[in-house]
Scaffold this motif. Structure first.
Motif, short mmCIF file in Angstrom:
data_model
loop_
_atom_site.label_atom_id
_atom_site.label_comp_id
_atom_site.label_asym_id
_atom_site.label_seq_id
_atom_site.Cartn_x
_atom_site.Cartn_y
_atom_site.Cartn_z
N LEU A 22 0.83 -1.21 0.00
CA LEU A 22 0.00 0.00 0.00
C LEU A 22 0.86 1.26 0.00
O LEU A 22 0.58 2.23 -0.69
N TRP A 80 -1.10 6.28 -0.34
CA TRP A 80 -1.62 4.92 -0.14
C TRP A 80 -2.66 4.55 -1.19
O TRP A 80 -3.45 3.61 -0.99
N TRP A 89 -8.38 -6.89 7.61
CA TRP A 89 -7.75 -6.06 8.65
C TRP A 89 -8.10 -4.60 8.38
O TRP A 89 -8.41 -4.24 7.26
N PRO A 90 -8.05 -3.76 9.43
CA PRO A 90 -8.33 -2.33 9.24
C PRO A 90 -7.09 -1.57 8.84
O PRO A 90 -5.98 -2.02 9.09
N TRP A 91 -7.27 -0.42 8.19
CA TRP A 91 -6.14 0.46 7.94
C TRP A 91 -6.27 1.71 8.78
O TRP A 91 -7.38 2.19 9.02
N PRO A 92 -5.10 2.26 9.21
CA PRO A 92 -5.14 3.53 9.92
C PRO A 92 -5.62 4.63 8.97
O PRO A 92 -5.52 4.49 7.75
N SER A 145 -2.90 9.60 10.53
CA SER A 145 -2.08 9.02 11.59
C SER A 145 -0.65 8.77 11.11
O SER A 145 0.21 8.39 11.90
N TYR A 146 -0.40 8.98 9.84
CA TYR A 146 0.98 8.93 9.34
C TYR A 146 1.55 10.34 9.41
O TYR A 146 1.13 11.23 8.67
N ALA A 147 2.51 10.51 10.34
CA ALA A 147 2.98 11.86 10.68
C ALA A 147 3.59 12.61 9.50
O ALA A 147 3.66 13.83 9.50
N ARG A 201 -9.90 3.58 16.75
CA ARG A 201 -8.60 2.99 16.47
C ARG A 201 -8.72 1.49 16.71
O ARG A 201 -9.33 1.06 17.68
N ALA A 202 -8.12 0.71 15.84
CA ALA A 202 -8.24 -0.74 15.97
C ALA A 202 -7.43 -1.25 17.16
O ALA A 202 -6.34 -0.77 17.42
N ASP A 203 -8.00 -2.22 17.86
CA ASP A 203 -7.29 -2.87 18.96
C ASP A 203 -6.76 -4.20 18.44
O ASP A 203 -7.52 -5.14 18.22
N TYR A 240 -3.41 8.13 17.32
CA TYR A 240 -2.01 8.52 17.46
C TYR A 240 -1.25 8.28 16.18
O TYR A 240 -1.53 7.34 15.48
N CYS A 255 -0.85 -4.20 7.81
CA CYS A 255 -1.74 -3.44 8.71
C CYS A 255 -1.22 -2.05 9.02
O CYS A 255 -1.98 -1.18 9.43
N ALA A 291 2.32 3.41 10.32
CA ALA A 291 1.28 4.23 10.97
C ALA A 291 0.53 3.40 12.00
O ALA A 291 0.48 2.17 11.92
N ASN A 292 -0.08 4.08 12.95
CA ASN A 292 -0.84 3.44 14.04
C ASN A 292 0.03 2.52 14.89
O ASN A 292 -0.46 1.52 15.42
N HIS A 348 2.22 4.24 17.06
CA HIS A 348 2.45 5.26 18.10
C HIS A 348 3.63 5.00 19.02
O HIS A 348 3.48 4.86 20.23
N GLU A 383 5.72 6.96 20.13
CA GLU A 383 5.96 8.05 21.10
C GLU A 383 5.26 7.78 22.43
O GLU A 383 5.51 8.48 23.40
N GLU A 413 9.66 6.93 11.02
CA GLU A 413 8.42 7.34 10.35
C GLU A 413 7.59 8.27 11.24
O GLU A 413 6.69 8.93 10.78
N ARG A 414 7.90 8.30 12.54
CA ARG A 414 7.15 9.11 13.50
C ARG A 414 7.91 10.36 13.91
O ARG A 414 7.53 11.04 14.88
#
Ligand SMILES: [Fe+2]
Lengths: 357, 133
Positions: free
Chosen positions: A176, A222, A270-273, A277-279, A294-296, A357, B63, B68-69, B71, B73, B122-123
């Motif tokens: 992706l 992406w 699966w989920p995508w962010p 959330s990509y800084a 947000r996915a757990d 985050y 994923c 990303a995701n 975190h 930090e 990346e962060r």
């Protein structure tokens, strides 16, 4: 129904049994015209069936698709048909497509399939076609015109001349976030076909367009993106009610551009962010969209699911069947003129999702 | 922007050639340190996208595009599902064991260092928020 401890059952304390008994079919009422019979359809997408080797496949992704199929078969009254929204396979292999197709074959009702990039870039959709027919087509159902587009095409150069092997081409497009990928597009040929297909229709006919990638531009990095989105939108613009439903993004998104409503669907895999959330990225997530939680990762099916969709209001109502989260419904608000989340859109009732985050 | 450029110009004028600090790293040193890090982070990106860390061919990037995701930090933090305060490498190992159906890497395994370097890179620029959930 489920004895597993899921996040939802832990938080709600009441067990997860509500999921199947409350499928809100009875709420589907015809709100316009009265000339059209009411119906729902099932939308399952992004299964990403992945072969390990031989007859073994990644269990996690298998389970997502199997669960969606099993639940969709329990819906009463039954859906009129099922859409599979693309990315049945992970690397476009026959074994993966066959295995996925076998799971999908248990579905009640007619299946219409949409091409995803993971189905396409190994053999350019050849084997997929043997299973599901043409890459783009349209059909009519109870007064609604449905269009299936193959929106994951890209330039001739990238497709035919860039990579030494088909396997490498598939791998490059499968990542992706791979900068060696290439922006998706519908392309001239298909847009001509679309213009033709639309030419014979009354502008009052409700249109529902299925594509794998968003027919709008959200985040290019992406491929939450279709390069000729504006050209496709221009062809759809003259119609009174246009609804685009897309997969690929593995998350809830919705938007309104002119007369066109956009709804995304969830993945079973699966989920995508969210891109924000990509800084290091700049994303154009529609401001209308209230993000999903947000996915757990500790709950394997968290932030995955499937959808029940109707167009009883004249526009798409998407009921997200989310396995470890509260169900969400995104429906068109005729006063506001765009889709809203029926529980969370109102600022007074705004229950914001967790911080991403 | 203009203001800071002016300040910089003023500073340079005032201190002239005497701005060098005591025992400064040489340009060669700094370039080398940077390159070492970049190589390890690049190795991390390679592992992240490769599908070779576990046994089922699943890659971290499936994923977590661009990590990303993840975190980073927020670590160390109490991870309720593990019942204790954990470091980032423990969560990476959780992912290797579960979605990737693989075996833990030792915390100082060069592959783990590479993965953590990539995730953190990346962060870059995001404020530290240790303990945040
Ligand atoms: Fe996709």
């Amino acid at each position: 129904m489920s004895e597993f401890i899921t996040r939802r059952s832990v938080l709600a304390g009441a067990g997860a049994s509500a999921a199947l008994t409350t499928l809100p079919i009875s709420m589907v009422t015809l709100a316009f015209g009265g000339t059209r019979e009411d119906f729902t359809f099932t939308y399952i997408s992004d299964a990403h069936i992945q072969q390990i080797k031989g007859a073994s496949f990644v269990r996690n992704w298998d389970q997502g698709l199997k669960r969606a199929v099993a639940e969709a078969n329990l819906v009463k009254p039954e859906s009129d048909f099922v859409i599979f929204g693309g990315d049945l396979a992970q690397l476009g292999k026959r074994e993966e497509l066959d295995h996925g197709a076998e799971i999908l074959s248990k579905l009640k009702g007619k299946l219409h399939a949409v091409m995803g990039e993971h189905d396409y870039y190994l053999d350019l959709g050849d084997y997929w076609s043997k299973l599901y027919g043409p890459h783009y087509y349209s059909f009519d159902h109870k007064g609604v015109h449905f269009i299936v587009l193959n929106s994951i095409l890209t330039s001739e150069q990238w497709t035919f001349h860039r990579w030494p092997t088909a396997e490498q081409r598939m791998l490059e497009m499968a990542g992706l976030d791979n900068p060696n990928g290439s922006p998706f597009m519908v392309g001239d040929k298909q847009r001509k076909w679309l213009a033709n297909d639309l030419a014979k229709l009354d502008k009052k006919t409700p249109l529902v367009v299925f594509s794998h990638s968003p027919l709008q531009k959200i985040y290019k990095g992406w491929n939450f993106w279709t390069d000729d989105a504006e050209e496709v939108q221009a062809l759809l613009a003259p119609f009174d009610s246009v609804n685009v439903i897309y997969g690929h993004v593995h998350q809830i998104q919705y938007n309104q551009i002119g007369n066109i409503s956009f709804n995304s669907v969830m993945a079973t895999a699966w989920p995508w962010p969210y891109p924000q959330s990509y800084a290091q990225a700049e994303s154009h997530l529609p401001v209308l969209t209230i993000p999903m939680n947000r996915a757990d990762p500790f709950f394997e099916r968290d932030a995955t699911g499937w959808q029940l969709i109707d167009i009883g209001s004249g526009r798409v109502t998407a009921r997200y069947q989310l396995w470890d989260n509260d169900q969400r419904t995104v429906a068109f608000d005729h006063k506001a003129g765009h889709p809203v989340d029926i529980a969370y859109q109102e600022p007074t009732q705004h229950r914001l999702p967790q911080t991403h985050y | 922007m203009l203001r800071s450029t002016l300040l910089l110009a003023f500073g340079l004028a005032a201190f002239g050639a005497t701005t060098a600090r005591a025992d400064e790293f040489t340009k060669t040193d700094v370039e080398r340190y940077q390159k070492e890090f970049e190589q390890v982070a690049a190795k991390g990106r390679e592992l992240w996208t490769s599908g070779a860390l576990g046994t089922n061919g699943v890659a971290c990037a499936q994923c977590h595009p661009n990590a990303a995701n993840t975190h980073p930090e927020t670590y160390p933090k109490f991870q309720k599902q593990l019942g204790k305060v954990t470091q980032l490498f423990e969560m990476v190992n959780w992912c290797i064991r579960n979605p990737l159906q693989g075996a833990n890497l030792p915390p100082d395994d060069p592959r783990m260092t590479a993965l953590v370097s990539y995730i953190t890179f990346e962060r870059r620029g995001v404020k530290l928020a240790p303990g945040q959930h």
